[in-house]
Design a protein around this motif. Structure first.
Motif, PDB file in Angstrom:
ATOM      1  N   CYS A 281      27.953  71.543 -31.623  1.00 38.17           N
ATOM      2  CA  CYS A 281      29.146  72.338 -31.329  1.00 38.17           C
ATOM      3  C   CYS A 281      29.400  72.347 -29.822  1.00 38.17           C
ATOM      4  O   CYS A 281      28.828  73.154 -29.089  1.00 38.17           O
ATOM      5  CB  CYS A 281      28.939  73.760 -31.854  1.00 38.17           C
ATOM      6  N   PHE A 282      30.266  71.439 -29.369  1.00 42.84           N
ATOM      7  CA  PHE A 282      30.572  71.367 -27.929  1.00 42.84           C
ATOM      8  C   PHE A 282      31.998  71.843 -27.690  1.00 42.84           C
ATOM      9  O   PHE A 282      32.869  71.110 -27.251  1.00 42.84           O
ATOM     10  CB  PHE A 282      30.367  69.945 -27.411  1.00 42.84           C
ATOM     11  N   CYS A 283      32.238  73.102 -28.036  1.00 41.47           N
ATOM     12  CA  CYS A 283      33.544  73.720 -27.809  1.00 41.47           C
ATOM     13  C   CYS A 283      33.331  75.211 -27.562  1.00 41.47           C
ATOM     14  O   CYS A 283      32.193  75.693 -27.515  1.00 41.47           O
ATOM     15  CB  CYS A 283      34.502  73.455 -28.978  1.00 41.47           C
ATOM     16  N   TYR A 284      34.411  75.953 -27.379  1.00 36.93           N
ATOM     17  CA  TYR A 284      34.331  77.320 -26.877  1.00 36.93           C
ATOM     18  C   TYR A 284      33.350  78.226 -27.626  1.00 36.93           C
ATOM     19  O   TYR A 284      32.652  79.034 -26.992  1.00 36.93           O
ATOM     20  CB  TYR A 284      35.723  77.951 -26.868  1.00 36.93           C
ATOM     21  N   PRO A 285      33.237  78.162 -28.961  1.00 31.29           N
ATOM     22  CA  PRO A 285      32.306  79.070 -29.645  1.00 31.29           C
ATOM     23  C   PRO A 285      30.843  78.912 -29.251  1.00 31.29           C
ATOM     24  O   PRO A 285      30.019  79.730 -29.654  1.00 31.29           O
ATOM     25  CB  PRO A 285      32.531  78.731 -31.128  1.00 31.29           C
ATOM     26  N   ALA A 286      30.507  77.907 -28.459  1.00 28.79           N
ATOM     27  CA  ALA A 286      29.132  77.765 -27.976  1.00 28.79           C
ATOM     28  C   ALA A 286      28.822  78.710 -26.824  1.00 28.79           C
ATOM     29  O   ALA A 286      27.675  78.769 -26.365  1.00 28.79           O
ATOM     30  CB  ALA A 286      28.885  76.317 -27.529  1.00 28.79           C
TER      31      ALA A 286
ATOM     32  N   THR B 134      25.713  81.255 -26.838  1.00 26.42           N
ATOM     33  CA  THR B 134      24.392  80.628 -26.756  1.00 26.42           C
ATOM     34  C   THR B 134      24.181  79.906 -25.434  1.00 26.42           C
ATOM     35  O   THR B 134      23.115  80.022 -24.812  1.00 26.42           O
ATOM     36  CB  THR B 134      24.193  79.633 -27.910  1.00 26.42           C
ATOM     37  N   HIS B 135      25.195  79.158 -24.974  1.00 27.25           N
ATOM     38  CA  HIS B 135      25.003  78.245 -23.845  1.00 27.25           C
ATOM     39  C   HIS B 135      25.762  78.644 -22.580  1.00 27.25           C
ATOM     40  O   HIS B 135      25.576  77.999 -21.543  1.00 27.25           O
ATOM     41  CB  HIS B 135      25.432  76.829 -24.251  1.00 27.25           C
ATOM     42  N   GLY B 136      26.609  79.662 -22.628  1.00 31.53           N
ATOM     43  CA  GLY B 136      27.468  79.957 -21.490  1.00 31.53           C
ATOM     44  C   GLY B 136      28.731  79.109 -21.559  1.00 31.53           C
ATOM     45  O   GLY B 136      28.911  78.268 -22.447  1.00 31.53           O
ATOM     46  N   THR B 137      29.618  79.312 -20.609  1.00 35.55           N
ATOM     47  CA  THR B 137      30.922  78.640 -20.644  1.00 35.55           C
ATOM     48  C   THR B 137      30.826  77.244 -20.013  1.00 35.55           C
ATOM     49  O   THR B 137      31.348  76.996 -18.922  1.00 35.55           O
ATOM     50  CB  THR B 137      31.984  79.484 -19.922  1.00 35.55           C
ATOM     51  N   VAL B 138      30.153  76.351 -20.733  1.00 34.40           N
ATOM     52  CA  VAL B 138      29.954  74.987 -20.231  1.00 34.40           C
ATOM     53  C   VAL B 138      30.535  73.944 -21.178  1.00 34.40           C
ATOM     54  O   VAL B 138      30.333  72.745 -20.970  1.00 34.40           O
ATOM     55  CB  VAL B 138      28.449  74.700 -20.011  1.00 34.40           C
ATOM     56  N   SER B 139      31.273  74.380 -22.196  1.00 33.29           N
ATOM     57  CA  SER B 139      31.715  73.430 -23.209  1.00 33.29           C
ATOM     58  C   SER B 139      33.211  73.452 -23.456  1.00 33.29           C
ATOM     59  O   SER B 139      33.667  72.968 -24.489  1.00 33.29           O
ATOM     60  CB  SER B 139      30.982  73.701 -24.532  1.00 33.29           C
TER      61      SER B 139
END
Length: 497
Positions: free
Chosen positions: A421-426, A429-434
Motif C-alpha cells: 500500500c503505497f498511497c495516503y492510507p499508509a 503506519t509509515h508517516g506521510t511518505v507515500s
C-alpha cells in the motif's frame, strides 16, 4: 498570488533542457544506475511473471517504479488514464498552484538533475526561478511527463485494473481491461499507488444520498463547472478543495457561491508543516503506537488550512460568502431548488459541491474484493484513548515495513503480504511518505529497498546456487611463476641444525 501566466515564461529553452538530460544521463552513469537486473526470472504456464506491477502512474507510482528500476528490479506501471493525464493534476485538480514550497525536491530520488528546479531553470533560467512563487499546477504535470520520459519508465496507459487476487503460490493475479481487450497479468509483488481515494472513494454525508445526483458533485469528480453559470452554488467545507471548487464555480459564472463551513473559524496553521523534518520522516515507523496515533490524530483534528492564495481567489468575488459555524442540519427539495437548513437559517441553492474529503473503504472497491476483508486494520489492533477517536485512523490498514498488507487472521489469505500500500492510507503506519511531495522520495526508497530484500530472501537458495556456479575468473594463473625448491642451506648452517 501569481497566476500560471505570470510564472510560466512564454518560451522554453529546448537546448537547456537537452543539456540537463545529458547531465542526468551522466549522473546515472556515474552512480551505476540502474543496477543490473538480478532477480530470478519466473514463468507460469509459459508466460513471464513480472517482478513488480505498480497500479497507478502518478507521482507516487512513478517514484516507486523508478526506485525499483534503479535497484535492478523490473517494474511495470498500469494506469487507467490516457498518457500524460495520470493523477489529478490535469483532470480533477482545480488549484492554480501547488501548496508545497517550490524548493522541495519531490520525487527526484536524490538526483539534483531530476528535480523540478533543475527542469525549470534549464528552460526558463535562474531569474525566472527566483521570481516564481508557487509551482503552477499544469506545469507540475509537464514536469511529471518529463520525469517519465527521461527515466524511460514502463507505463501501460488505459489499462484498468478490474481485480487483484493474491494467490497461495507466491504470485498475485491482475485482471485488466486494456485497449486490446481483457488481459491477465501475474506478478510477484503488486504496489497500489492509487492516490488519495485509491483505497475507497469520496466521502459524502449520508443525506447526500437522498438528493438527485444531478444536483450535487464531490470536489474530486470529473465535472464541467461551466454548467454552473448563473446558478446559486453551495460548497460544503473549508479546506483547499473547497476553495478551489468555489473559485472555479465563481470563475465559470456562478450567480453566487455560499461556503457552508461547520467550524466557527477557518484553520490558520498547518500543524503538519510544523512537524515535518527528517527525524519524523525516518523515525515515525518505529514510534510506539500511542505516539503514531497521537501525532496523526492531532493533525487531523486541527485540520490543514486552505492555502492563502486559494482563499483570496474566492474572496475577491463579491458574490462569494463565507458562512462560518454553519453545519448542515437537513436538506429538502423546494421545486427546482434545494433548501439547505443550518443553524443560521435556510439557504436556497441550485447545486451543492461536497468538499468533504475521502474515506478508506477497500470493501467498496470491486477490484479489491478478493482480499479486503482479510486485511488487518488499525481498528483490529489498537484502541485509542478517550477523546482521540478518529475514523480515518481506525480504518487505516496496519502495514509491514515494506508497506505490505498484513492478515487479520493468520493464513486466511495466503499471498496478501505481496500487495503493498503505497498511497495516503499508509500514513498512520509509515508517516506521510507515500503521497505528498515533501517526502515521496524517502517513501519510494523505503518501499523499493523493502521489496528488494523480500525478493532476495525468497530466492536466497537460488542466489546461493548462482554464487556457487559463478565461475568468471579474475586471476588466470599467468600472473606469476611458481617458485622452485628453496636454495640449499650453507653447510655449517646444516651442521648446526
Amino acid at each position: 498570488m501569481n497566476s500560471p501566466a505570470d510564472t510560466c515564461p512564454a518560451a522554453a529553452n529546448a537546448a537547456g533542457l537537452a543539456a540537463l538530460e545529458a547531465r542526468l544521463r551522466q549522473d546515472l552513469s556515474w552512480l551505476e544506475l540502474p543496477a543490473k537486473s538480478w532477480t530470478v526470472a519466473r514463468t507460469h504456464d509459459g508466460k513471464p511473471v513480472l517482478d513488480v506491477a505498480v497500479i497507478g502512474g502518478g507521482m507516487a507510482g512513478m517514484a516507486a517504479a523508478a526506485t525499483l528500476k534503479h535497484l535492478g528490479i523490473n517494474a511495470r506501471i498500469f494506469d487507467r488514464s490516457p498518457e500524460g493525464f495520470e493523477g489529478p493534476w490535469a483532470t480533477t485538480a482545480r488549484m492554480e498552484t501547488l501548496r508545497s514550497p517550490k524548493q522541495l525536491t519531490g520525487p527526484a530520488l536524490g538526483l539534483p538533475a531530476l528535480t523540478f528546479r533543475a527542469w525549470f531553470e534549464a528552460q526558463f533560467g535562474a531569474s525566472a526561478w527566483e521570481a516564481l512563487d508557487k509551482i503552477p499546477r499544469l506545469q507540475w504535470m509537464d514536469y511529471l511527463r518529463w520525469y517519465r520520459r527521461v527515466l524511460d519508465l514502463d507505463v501501460r496507459n488505459e489499462h484498468v485494473v478490474e481485480r487483484v487476487v493474491p494467490r497461495p503460490d507466491g504470485l498475485v493475479a491482475l485482471e485488466l481491461r486494456s485497449p486490446a481487450g481483457a488481459l491477465s497479468v501475474l506478478a510477484r509483488r503488486v504496489v497500489l499507488a492509487t492516490g488519495r481515494d485509491g483505497l475507497g472513494g469520496a466521502h459524502v454525508p449520508p443525506f447526500a444520498q437522498d438528493l438527485p445526483r444531478s444536483r450535487w458533485a464531490h470536489s474530486s469528480d470529473v465535472f464541467d463547472y461551466t454548467t454552473l453559470c448563473g446558478k446559486r452554488v453551495g460548497v460544503i467545507g473549508a479546506g483547499a478543495s473547497a476553495m478551489d471548487s468555489a473559485a472555479t464555480a465563481l470563475e465559470a459564472g456562478a450567480a453566487s457561491v455560499d461556503l457552508l463551513i461547520r467550524r466557527a473559524d477557518i484553520p490558520r496553521v498547518n500543524k503538519g508543516k510544523g512537524a515535518g523534518n527528517p527525524g519524523l520522516t525516518h523515525g515515525h515507523p518505529s514510534l510506539p503506537d500511542d505516539w503514531k496515533w497521537r501525532i496523526r490524530h492531532y493533525i487531523n483534528a486541527q485540520q490543514v488550512p486552505p492555502p492563502r492564495g486559494s482563499t483570496l481567489r474566492v474572496s475577491r468575488h463579491e458574490n462569494a460568502r463565507f458562512n462560518l459555524a454553519c453545519p448542515i442540519e437537513r436538506i429538502e427539495q423546494a421545486g427546482d431548488a434545494l433548501l439547505v437548513h443550518t443553524p443560521k437559517g435556510a439557504f436556497e441553492l441550485d447545486f451543492l459541491i461536497f468538499s468533504t474529503g475521502f474515506r478508506i473503504a477497500l470493501e467498496t472497491r470491486e477490484e479489491f474484493g478478493a482480499f479486503a476483508r482479510h486485511i488487518r486494520y488499525w481498528r483490529d489492533r489498537y484502541t485509542p484513548a478517550a477523546g482521540q477517536e478518529d475514523q480515518e485512523l481506525s480504518d487505516s490498514p496496519d502495514l509491514g515495513p515494506a508497506f505490505e498488507f498484513l492478515e487479520k487472521t493468520a493464513h486466511a489469505c495466503p499471498g496478501l503480504s505481496r500487495i503493498h500500500c503505497f498511497c495516503y492510507p499508509a500514513a498512520l503506519t509509515h508517516g506521510t511518505v507515500s503521497g505528498d511531495i515533501p517526502a515521496i522520495s524517502d517513501g519510494a526508497r523505503r518501499l523499493g529497498q523493502g521489496i528488494a530484500a523480500l525478493l532476495y530472501q525468497e530466492d536466497v537458495a537460488l542466489h546461493y546456487a548462482n554464487m556457487e556456479a559463478f565461475d568468471e575468473p579474475e586471476v588466470f594463473g599467468d600472473e606469476w611463476i611458481p617458485a622452485g625448491p628453496p636454495p640449499a642451506l650453507p653447510s655449517d648452517a646444516a651442521n648446526a641444525s
